[in-house]
Design an enzyme around this catalytic site. Structure first.
Site: not given
Ligand code: GLN
Length: 309
Positions: A63, A66, A193, A245, A263
């Site tokens: 992530s 992102k 993705y 998060y 992660v």
């Protein structure tokens, strides 16, 4: 830099001495990683890098991609298009939660949860077709000052492993498509993705990415102007409130700087006007963030007064 090197070594020695955390196993290939790997890098705005630990080791962005994806999206598609389908709100649920989508007019709360990032890969496919992955890898490489270190690469094993076990991301994507939020071919949006999550970096790479944001958009290693100041403000603003998060508020208290985790155990941080930081240690807490990484960053934040006080 000598004192800094000592400080890094000391902080990492302390942060490493913990038994907490579990390596991510829901992507089978990630479970193969050596949990004892630990690396910390800093790149300052004069382009100097300082590292400690297993410096050369590579890990998949997961992530962290992102944050880089959002940079690329705003620069190429524009802020209005990006935020026509995605919100700018923090999320109190896990990064792959489906629940909130049904409660928020099918718009992902922000670009840093899986649903938001998959909407963006759908937009990239519409814009660039089969050239999307090459365009994005080139942009990420420049963001990380890779001009002299060779282009970034996708870890094929991790890509295939995630693609084969991605029921939850598939569920999210088909839901978004059904609601009209994700356009184009669903499997192709997912494929892009997974590829972006599987790009391999080390902590030097992500510290340069952080430093590019910290400088207001100019890569301090290559000198290339990559991001507008508006892009930097949006990306850093969202990193501050949604970068970790459902642990973002706690991270703001403990560390207090914009950051984005993944992660695989990596975290990229931005200290505006000063530096970028990259840390990697695979064991994660229940929010999917690196336990030792957060510890090291919290200590560094206090020692170097990264909040300015
Ligand atoms: N590839 C991971 C997933 O989609 C990324 C999640 C993360 O790093 N938090 O589940």
């Amino acid at each position: 830099m000598e004192n800094l090197q000592d400080l890094f070594d000391k902080i990492m020695g302390t942060a490493r001495n913990i038994e907490e955390g579990r390596v991510a196993a829901y992507i089978p290939e990630l479970a193969q990683v050596d949990p004892s790997l630990f690396s910390l890098s800093m790149t300052t705005l004069d382009g100097t890098t300082c590292s400690s630990g297993d410096q050369g080791c590579f890990f998949s962005m997961q992530s962290i991609s992102k944050a880089a994806t959002l940079c690329f999206a705003i620069e190429t598609l524009g802020r209005d298009k990006v935020f026509s389908k995605i919100g700018m709100e923090p999320c109190s649920e896990p990064f792959n939660s489906i629940m909130k989508l049904e409660m928020t007019s099918s718009l992902p709360l922000n670009p840093f949860i899986n649903a938001g990032a998959i909407v963006l890969t759908g937009m990239f496919n519409e814009q660039y077709g089969s050239l999307a992955i090459a365009e994005i890898v080139d942009f990420f490489s420049r963001l990380m000052g890779r001009q002299t270190r060779g282009s970034l690469r996708i870890n094929e094993n991790i890509y295939r492993s995630e693609k084969a076990t991605a029921d939850r991301n598939r569920a999210l994507a088909y839901f978004l498509h059904n609601a009209g939020t994700l356009s184009g071919d669903v499997e192709e949006a997912l494929d892009l993705y997974f590829k972006l999550c599987s790009i391999e970096v080390n902590t030097v790479d992500i510290s340069v990415m952080g430093a590019t944001l910290a400088s207001g958009g100019r890569n301090p290693v290559s000198g290339e102007e990559l991001l507008s100041i508006d892009t930097v403000y949006i990306v850093c603003g969202l990193m501050s409130v949604c970068g970790l998060y459902d642990q973002s508020a706690e991270f703001a208290v403990e560390v207090g700087i914009p950051a984005k985790s993944g992660v695989s155990g990596g975290i990229v941080c931005v200290v505006p006007g000063r530096m970028g930081l990259g840390v990697f240690s695979p064991p994660l807490n229940k929010s999917g963030n690196s336990v030792a990484g957060i510890r090291a960053l919290a200590a560094l934040s206090r020692e170097l007064k990264l909040r300015g006080i």
